[in-house]
Enzyme design. Structure first.
Site, PDB file in Angstrom:
ATOM      1  N   GLU A 176       5.316  -6.054  -5.913  1.00 15.88           N
ATOM      2  CA  GLU A 176       4.770  -7.292  -5.356  1.00 15.88           C
ATOM      3  C   GLU A 176       5.197  -8.512  -6.186  1.00 15.88           C
ATOM      4  O   GLU A 176       4.392  -9.387  -6.501  1.00 15.88           O
ATOM      5  CB  GLU A 176       3.245  -7.209  -5.268  1.00 15.88           C
ATOM      6  CG  GLU A 176       2.758  -6.193  -4.255  1.00 15.88           C
ATOM      7  CD  GLU A 176       1.251  -6.195  -4.097  1.00 15.88           C
ATOM      8  OE1 GLU A 176       0.777  -6.198  -2.947  1.00 15.88           O
ATOM      9  OE2 GLU A 176       0.542  -6.185  -5.115  1.00 15.88           O
ATOM     10  N   GLU A 252       1.508  -0.538   1.032  1.00 10.91           N
ATOM     11  CA  GLU A 252       0.085  -0.450   0.704  1.00 10.91           C
ATOM     12  C   GLU A 252      -0.705  -0.946   1.899  1.00 10.91           C
ATOM     13  O   GLU A 252      -0.594  -2.110   2.286  1.00 10.91           O
ATOM     14  CB  GLU A 252      -0.278  -1.309  -0.521  1.00 10.91           C
ATOM     15  CG  GLU A 252       0.275  -0.826  -1.836  1.00 10.91           C
ATOM     16  CD  GLU A 252      -0.225  -1.677  -3.006  1.00 10.91           C
ATOM     17  OE1 GLU A 252      -1.233  -2.412  -2.832  1.00 10.91           O
ATOM     18  OE2 GLU A 252       0.394  -1.614  -4.082  1.00 10.91           O
TER      19      GLU A 252
END
Length: 610
Positions: A176, A252
């Protein structure tokens, strides 16, 4: 560091995983040439006792998943720079990966080096972030250290790829990154560091579904996966405009959420979670459920967040309202996910693990707080200096530091101000408690008589920030301590390495007795015929730490939401078991063993990106 051009290189061309088990073309994902959909679940080996790894892996398989994904926390493997990373026991990530393969599942590895994961410092070692380096960047001070870590880690993962007969089918590039920065030279370096050390399976990035995050975190030639909690259709459309030929992969899917001390326990309704899950897997979409099984932030590994400049420490439990609960129980969400994924086989695992019968045992208060702490040898000698030493200067990752000075206090009432304490401090004058100081309440009254006092400040690290620009922040007394306007100088700083305490250290801590205050060290024992799971509660106690048979379970705090600490069966033994409690403010008289968790009053939470 050699600058890597953003232009497509040979490494870029290899990054699509064409030489590994997974490949992509025409907007679809294939496994060895056969159309494939990743149905993965996050399961962190470092949050589950190794004696329960296989049980939890089987529960993920029963959920209907074909893949397990795990992060690798650098600081868990190498807490000290001058010691080689460890890959044994609880840190044997290779054994965990092989075990997943033995159960017939693929593995996705997310080696970071930054992992977030609500884990202390986002997985980065504090011995590195304590330096003047630009973390998560192409700063050579950072990449050279990461390179040495990858030299140890990545070949171990490479040896377990499908091309070598193992179960690893994909490896993530950083984590991320687009929600942190835009140093694409660093992302290229990270991808090349993986390829040069033998990774030949599918490489991918993972970022939130916004233009800002995708601009910062994606790479040409590398699959761009998404992380989200809701609105999968909008995310799919956004990716289609940027990567029209790539499959839709959600690295995710947040089907639950974590908890902060002093807030409510976050849950997510089954209908809400399943509606989003169905939207993700529609039309061949792939998913990793985060978390499928959350586990526990044992010891002092729980991370923290920052909100408007204030720390939000994360609780010991990482249950995350996952389909498989912290203790392995199969929840209503488990059965709903299983149905949505079309799983039809029989369940191999019981819905709940065996538990001990509930009981209550008295706590014996053995030693006062400061006396017990002083009785345990420090890992390094006390540092004497004009200013208090930070955790980083002492080489201490977690735990506490005891600072001592001897200022002369004029007669009368005065103000004692801790200008920048990270995170919470107990303050004593000549052994008498003055109170608790933190960033919201940095000032305490102090009475002087015209002579020097023994001023002691016990600073506690409540968790290192794991997300955002605050990653790598220092801990301790970071600003001056004032008596009125005058700086207190001349400090002895002694590290209290609670996470490293042995059974011998615990025995030393409880020995000084007798106790004369409300805080300090207490002990109790209970007998077990056959070890089974249990849940520990400390009614009447304020906040502190709990060890079971010398193992640090974690933190408790009366502000909640978490009430019970999960104690897995492998930590117990047949016969007598010993619990040691470090209470920092007010010790209750009882330890309860319960047969159910109590994670506190709940509130619905769904993470959304604007």
């Amino acid at each position: 560091m050699t600058h890597i051009s953003p232009a497509l290189t040979t490494t870029d061309a290899q990054a699509d995983g064409a030489t590994g088990a997974l490949s992509r073309r025409g907007g679809r994902l294939y496994r060895h040439g056969v159309p494939h959909r990743i149905l993965s679940g996050a399961l962190h080996y470092f949050r589950v006792h190794p004696g329960l790894w296989r049980d939890r892996i089987r529960r993920l398989a029963d959920l209907g998943l074909n893949t397990v994904d795990t992060y690798v926390p650098w600081n868990f493997h190498q807490p000290r720079e001058n010691e080689a990373p460890r890959f044994d026991g609880w840190r044997d990530v290779e054994r965990f990966i092989r075990m997943v393969g033995e159960e017939g599942l693929d593995v996705i590895v997310r080696p970071g080096p930054y992992i977030c994961a609500e884990w202390s410092n986002g997985g980065l070692p504090s011995w590195l972030t304590g330096r003047d380096v630009a973390v998560r960047s192409s700063d050579p001070g950072f990449t050279s250290a990461v390179g040495r870590w990858f030299d140890e880690l990545v070949p171990r993962i490479a040896a377990l790829q499908t091309g070598e007969g193992g179960p690893v089918v994909a490896v993530q590039v950083e984590n991320e990154f687009g929600s942190f920065g835009d140093d694409h030279a660093y992302l290229h370096w990270n991808r090349q560091a993986l390829s040069q050390r033998g990774i030949r399976e599918l490489l991918f990035t993972a970022d939130g579904p916004t233009e800002l995050m995708l601009d910062g975190g994606t790479l040409p030639g590398t699959l761009a996966a998404i992380t989200l909690g809701s609105q999968p259709d909008a995310a799919r459309q956004l990716l289609a405009t940027r990567r029209p030929d790539e499959p839709f992969v959600v690295a995710e899917f947040w089907n639950g959420w974590f908890d902060h001390w002093g807030k409510r326990h976050h849950v997510r309704g089954v209908d809400s979670a399943i509606r989003t899950l169905r939207g993700i897997i529609a039309d061949g979409g792939s998913v990793s459920i985060y978390m499928a099984h959350g586990g526990t932030n044992f010891g002092l590994w729980a991370g923290a967040n920052e909100h408007e400049g204030r720390l939000q420490p994360i609780v010991t439990s990482y249950d995350s309202d996952a389909p498989i609960a912290e203790d392995g129980s199969l929840t209503a969400k488990f059965f709903a996910v299983r149905e949505a994924l079309g799983a039809r086989g029989p369940l191999r695992s019981p819905e709940r693990m065996p538990t001990l019968s509930p009981t209550r045992v008295p706590l014996a208060h053995r030693a006062d707080l400061l006396a017990g702490l002083r009785a345990v040898p420090a890992p390094i000698p006390t540092l004497t200096a004009p200013r208090p030493a930070s955790f980083e200067q002492l080489g201490l990752d977690a735990g506490m530091v005891l600072h001592t000075a001897h200022p002369r206090i004029p007669a009368g009432e005065h103000r004692l101000v801790l200008t920048d304490v990270r995170d919470r401090a107990l303050v004593f004058a000549d052994g008498t408690p003055l109170g608790v100081a933190d960033p919201d309440k940095p000032e305490l009254p102090i009475h002087g008589t015209g002579v020097a006092v023994r001023l002691e400040v016990l600073v506690e690290n409540l968790g290192r920030v794991n997300y955002g620009p605050g990653i790598g922040g220092h801990k301790g007394l970071l600003g001056p301590v004032l008596v009125d306007r005058r700086i207190v100088q001349g400090w002895d700083s002694t590290p209290v390495a609670l996470q490293e305490w042995s059974s011998t250290d615990l025995a030393a801590a409880v020995a000084p007795g007798p106790a004369t205050t409300q805080a300090g060290f207490a002990v109790t024992t209970f007998d077990v015929d056959t070890p089974a799971d249990t849940f520990l509660a400390l009614p009447g106690s304020s906040r502190g730490l709990v060890w079971i048979n010398g193992f640090l379970l974690g933190r408790y705090w009366e502000i909640g939401p978490q009430v019970t600490l999960y104690c897995p069966a492998p930590l117990l033994r047949a016969g007598e078991n010993t619990v040691t409690v470090l209470e920092l403010e007010r010790l209750g008289g009882t330890l309860e063993l319960r047969d159910r968790p109590e994670l506190g009053p709940s509130e619905e939470y769904v993470e959304e990106f604007d």
